[in-house]
Motif scaffolding. Structure first.
Motif, PDB file in Angstrom:
ATOM      1  N   SER A  45     -11.548  21.017 -45.042  1.00 12.33           N
ATOM      2  CA  SER A  45     -11.191  21.005 -43.743  1.00 12.33           C
ATOM      3  C   SER A  45      -9.892  20.095 -43.739  1.00 12.33           C
ATOM      4  CB  SER A  45     -12.120  20.849 -42.626  1.00 12.33           C
ATOM      5  OG  SER A  45     -12.985  21.736 -42.502  1.00 12.33           O
ATOM      6  N   TYR A  46      -8.856  20.531 -42.766  1.00 12.60           N
ATOM      7  CA  TYR A  46      -7.706  19.574 -42.667  1.00 12.60           C
ATOM      8  C   TYR A  46      -7.494  19.693 -40.949  1.00 12.60           C
ATOM      9  CZ  TYR A  46      -6.732  20.845 -47.260  1.00 12.60           C
ATOM     10  OH  TYR A  46      -6.858  20.950 -48.953  1.00 12.60           O
ATOM     11  N   SER A  47      -7.244  18.384 -40.515  1.00 11.20           N
ATOM     12  CA  SER A  47      -7.073  18.320 -39.320  1.00 11.20           C
ATOM     13  C   SER A  47      -5.951  17.388 -38.968  1.00 11.20           C
ATOM     14  CB  SER A  47      -8.275  17.655 -38.372  1.00 11.20           C
ATOM     15  OG  SER A  47      -8.598  16.427 -39.167  1.00 11.20           O
ATOM     16  N   TYR A  48      -5.045  17.852 -38.122  1.00 12.81           N
ATOM     17  CA  TYR A  48      -3.904  16.848 -37.727  1.00 12.81           C
ATOM     18  C   TYR A  48      -3.691  16.489 -36.480  1.00 12.81           C
ATOM     19  CZ  TYR A  48      -2.769  19.040 -42.411  1.00 12.81           C
ATOM     20  OH  TYR A  48      -2.791  19.491 -43.715  1.00 12.81           O
ATOM     21  N   GLU A  49      -2.956  15.395 -36.145  1.00 11.09           N
ATOM     22  CA  GLU A  49      -2.546  14.976 -34.751  1.00 11.09           C
ATOM     23  C   GLU A  49      -1.078  14.932 -34.593  1.00 11.09           C
ATOM     24  OE1 GLU A  49      -5.075  14.060 -32.526  1.00 11.09           O
ATOM     25  OE2 GLU A  49      -6.343  14.210 -33.999  1.00 11.09           O
ATOM     26  N   PHE A  50      -0.530  15.443 -33.357  1.00 15.10           N
ATOM     27  CA  PHE A  50       0.882  15.575 -33.255  1.00 15.10           C
ATOM     28  C   PHE A  50       1.465  14.693 -32.026  1.00 15.10           C
ATOM     29  CE2 PHE A  50      -0.108  19.326 -30.817  1.00 15.10           C
ATOM     30  CZ  PHE A  50       0.928  18.854 -29.682  1.00 15.10           C
ATOM     31  N   GLU A  51       2.571  14.183 -31.923  1.00 15.08           N
ATOM     32  CA  GLU A  51       3.162  13.589 -30.700  1.00 15.08           C
ATOM     33  C   GLU A  51       4.494  14.361 -30.936  1.00 15.08           C
ATOM     34  OE1 GLU A  51       1.245   9.215 -30.592  1.00 15.08           O
ATOM     35  OE2 GLU A  51       3.361   9.464 -30.815  1.00 15.08           O
ATOM     36  N   LEU A  52       5.053  14.804 -29.657  1.00 18.62           N
ATOM     37  CA  LEU A  52       6.143  15.181 -29.352  1.00 18.62           C
ATOM     38  C   LEU A  52       7.214  14.435 -28.504  1.00 18.62           C
ATOM     39  CD1 LEU A  52       8.159  17.665 -29.945  1.00 18.62           C
ATOM     40  CD2 LEU A  52       7.221  18.915 -27.961  1.00 18.62           C
ATOM     41  N   TRP A  53       7.877  13.955 -28.920  1.00 19.30           N
ATOM     42  CA  TRP A  53       8.988  12.921 -28.203  1.00 19.30           C
ATOM     43  C   TRP A  53      10.282  13.708 -27.806  1.00 19.30           C
ATOM     44  CZ3 TRP A  53       7.408   7.919 -27.125  1.00 19.30           C
ATOM     45  CH2 TRP A  53       6.421   7.648 -27.723  1.00 19.30           C
ATOM     46  N   THR A  54      10.880  13.547 -26.699  1.00 18.12           N
ATOM     47  CA  THR A  54      12.130  14.058 -26.325  1.00 18.12           C
ATOM     48  C   THR A  54      13.141  12.960 -25.913  1.00 18.12           C
ATOM     49  OG1 THR A  54      12.957  15.710 -24.590  1.00 18.12           O
ATOM     50  CG2 THR A  54      11.318  14.290 -23.982  1.00 18.12           C
ATOM     51  N   ASN A  55      14.375  12.995 -25.955  1.00 18.66           N
ATOM     52  CA  ASN A  55      15.248  12.160 -25.502  1.00 18.66           C
ATOM     53  C   ASN A  55      15.489  12.223 -24.165  1.00 18.66           C
ATOM     54  OD1 ASN A  55      16.800  14.611 -25.336  1.00 18.66           O
ATOM     55  ND2 ASN A  55      18.531  13.780 -26.713  1.00 18.66           N
ATOM     56  N   ASP A  56      16.219  11.310 -23.325  1.00 18.29           N
ATOM     57  CA  ASP A  56      16.000  11.132 -21.824  1.00 18.29           C
ATOM     58  C   ASP A  56      16.979  12.405 -21.317  1.00 18.29           C
ATOM     59  OD1 ASP A  56      18.740  10.399 -22.710  1.00 18.29           O
ATOM     60  OD2 ASP A  56      18.544   8.496 -21.507  1.00 18.29           O
ATOM     61  N   ASN A  57      17.777  13.369 -22.005  1.00 17.87           N
ATOM     62  CA  ASN A  57      18.311  14.210 -21.396  1.00 17.87           C
ATOM     63  C   ASN A  57      17.673  15.757 -21.807  1.00 17.87           C
ATOM     64  OD1 ASN A  57      19.400  14.241 -23.631  1.00 17.87           O
ATOM     65  ND2 ASN A  57      21.538  14.183 -23.035  1.00 17.87           N
ATOM     66  N   ASN A  58      16.561  15.658 -22.620  1.00 17.41           N
ATOM     67  CA  ASN A  58      15.927  17.012 -23.057  1.00 17.41           C
ATOM     68  C   ASN A  58      16.668  17.528 -23.772  1.00 17.41           C
ATOM     69  OD1 ASN A  58      13.537  16.243 -21.847  1.00 17.41           O
ATOM     70  ND2 ASN A  58      14.166  16.934 -19.793  1.00 17.41           N
ATOM     71  N   THR A  59      17.409  17.239 -24.759  1.00 15.33           N
ATOM     72  CA  THR A  59      18.312  18.075 -25.621  1.00 15.33           C
ATOM     73  C   THR A  59      17.996  17.904 -27.275  1.00 15.33           C
ATOM     74  OG1 THR A  59      19.971  16.256 -25.923  1.00 15.33           O
ATOM     75  CG2 THR A  59      20.649  18.068 -24.278  1.00 15.33           C
ATOM     76  N   GLU A  60      16.969  16.926 -27.437  1.00 13.09           N
ATOM     77  CA  GLU A  60      16.460  16.751 -28.881  1.00 13.09           C
ATOM     78  C   GLU A  60      15.001  16.509 -28.782  1.00 13.09           C
ATOM     79  OE1 GLU A  60      17.413  13.509 -31.586  1.00 13.09           O
ATOM     80  OE2 GLU A  60      18.741  15.036 -32.608  1.00 13.09           O
ATOM     81  N   TYR A  61      14.312  17.115 -29.546  1.00 19.37           N
ATOM     82  CA  TYR A  61      12.787  16.877 -29.579  1.00 19.37           C
ATOM     83  C   TYR A  61      12.571  16.264 -31.133  1.00 19.37           C
ATOM     84  CZ  TYR A  61      12.834  19.277 -25.406  1.00 19.37           C
ATOM     85  OH  TYR A  61      13.193  19.563 -23.901  1.00 19.37           O
ATOM     86  N   THR A  62      11.381  15.331 -31.091  1.00 12.34           N
ATOM     87  CA  THR A  62      11.047  14.788 -32.120  1.00 12.34           C
ATOM     88  C   THR A  62       9.677  15.084 -32.552  1.00 12.34           C
ATOM     89  OG1 THR A  62      12.653  13.204 -32.259  1.00 12.34           O
ATOM     90  CG2 THR A  62      10.834  12.715 -34.079  1.00 12.34           C
ATOM     91  N   LEU A  63       9.276  15.653 -33.572  1.00 10.89           N
ATOM     92  CA  LEU A  63       7.795  16.116 -34.024  1.00 10.89           C
ATOM     93  C   LEU A  63       7.279  14.972 -34.854  1.00 10.89           C
ATOM     94  CD1 LEU A  63       5.221  17.925 -33.385  1.00 10.89           C
ATOM     95  CD2 LEU A  63       6.177  19.227 -35.405  1.00 10.89           C
ATOM     96  N   LYS A  64       6.114  14.205 -34.522  1.00 10.16           N
ATOM     97  CA  LYS A  64       5.617  13.409 -35.456  1.00 10.16           C
ATOM     98  C   LYS A  64       4.266  13.877 -35.669  1.00 10.16           C
ATOM     99  CE  LYS A  64       8.079   9.441 -33.743  1.00 10.16           C
ATOM    100  NZ  LYS A  64       8.324   8.128 -33.009  1.00 10.16           N
ATOM    101  N   VAL A  65       3.857  13.940 -37.034  1.00  7.48           N
ATOM    102  CA  VAL A  65       2.482  14.507 -37.539  1.00  7.48           C
ATOM    103  C   VAL A  65       1.687  13.652 -38.389  1.00  7.48           C
ATOM    104  CG1 VAL A  65       1.403  16.537 -38.479  1.00  7.48           C
ATOM    105  CG2 VAL A  65       3.382  16.863 -37.290  1.00  7.48           C
ATOM    106  N   TRP A  66       0.350  13.504 -37.957  1.00  8.86           N
ATOM    107  CA  TRP A  66      -0.378  12.505 -38.870  1.00  8.86           C
ATOM    108  C   TRP A  66      -1.514  13.350 -39.433  1.00  8.86           C
ATOM    109  CZ3 TRP A  66       2.135  11.241 -34.376  1.00  8.86           C
ATOM    110  CH2 TRP A  66       2.680   9.829 -34.314  1.00  8.86           C
ATOM    111  N   ARG A  67      -2.223  12.906 -40.396  1.00  9.36           N
ATOM    112  CA  ARG A  67      -3.554  13.323 -40.657  1.00  9.36           C
ATOM    113  C   ARG A  67      -4.465  12.926 -39.739  1.00  9.36           C
ATOM    114  NH1 ARG A  67      -0.836  12.368 -45.260  1.00  9.36           N
ATOM    115  NH2 ARG A  67      -0.487  14.489 -46.558  1.00  9.36           N
ATOM    116  N   SER A  68      -5.450  13.362 -39.409  1.00  7.50           N
ATOM    117  CA  SER A  68      -6.227  12.974 -38.098  1.00  7.50           C
ATOM    118  C   SER A  68      -6.939  11.502 -38.666  1.00  7.50           C
ATOM    119  CB  SER A  68      -7.386  13.867 -37.683  1.00  7.50           C
ATOM    120  OG  SER A  68      -6.743  14.895 -37.041  1.00  7.50           O
ATOM    121  N   PRO A  69      -7.339  11.254 -39.695  1.00 10.39           N
ATOM    122  CA  PRO A  69      -8.031   9.945 -40.055  1.00 10.39           C
ATOM    123  C   PRO A  69      -6.994   9.069 -39.780  1.00 10.39           C
ATOM    124  CG  PRO A  69      -8.412  11.454 -41.500  1.00 10.39           C
ATOM    125  CD  PRO A  69      -7.567  12.297 -40.858  1.00 10.39           C
ATOM    126  N   ASP A  70      -5.697   9.098 -39.898  1.00 11.87           N
ATOM    127  CA  ASP A  70      -4.438   7.910 -40.168  1.00 11.87           C
ATOM    128  C   ASP A  70      -3.890   7.878 -38.682  1.00 11.87           C
ATOM    129  OD1 ASP A  70      -4.946   8.314 -42.674  1.00 11.87           O
ATOM    130  OD2 ASP A  70      -3.254   9.367 -43.192  1.00 11.87           O
TER     131      ASP A  70
END
Length: 115
Positions: A45-70
């Motif tokens: 089984s593989y499990s992941y967590e993510f956070e999606l960050w945006t800049n202050d004018n919503n023109t760029e999005y940064t996806l950050k992915v982790w393995r769940s245990p990390d």
């Protein structure tokens, strides 16, 4: 003779104008979540967590992915930029959740499971 104030002050003013730093751009957490899949051929089984960050004018999005245990104590193992939130979330779904199994369904590699 030219006075000190008439020569030096305008030069100092111009120097300040050209050396003032640009306003810093901030990033804000706009979404977060988790997903995963089960690989039938390896039995893992593989499990992941993510956070999606945006800049202050919503023109760029940064996806950050982790393995769940990390998460959240380690650095993200994948960081990628996108021009829309929908594009970033689709990327996460297509690469880190059981939706990726649809690509291999005919080969029987994955089976959907709730993680």
């Amino acid at each position: 003779m030219v006075s000190f104030a008439r020569v030096v002050l305008p030069m100092l003013t111009l120097g300040l104008i050209f050396t003032v730093p640009q306003v810093a751009s901030a990033e804000f957490l706009s979404n977060n979540g988790s997903g995963g899949y089960y690989n039938k051929s390896t039995g893992q089984s593989y499990s992941y967590e993510f956070e999606l960050w945006t800049n202050d004018n919503n023109t760029e999005y940064t996806l950050k992915v982790w393995r769940s245990p990390d998460y959240p104590n380690q650095s993200a193992f994948k960081v990628r930029r996108f021009t829309s939130a929908a594009e970033a979330l689709k990327y996460f779904d297509s690469n880190y959740t059981d939706k990726r199994c649809n690509l291999w369904a005919s080969e029987g590699v994955c089976s959907k499971s709730s993680l």
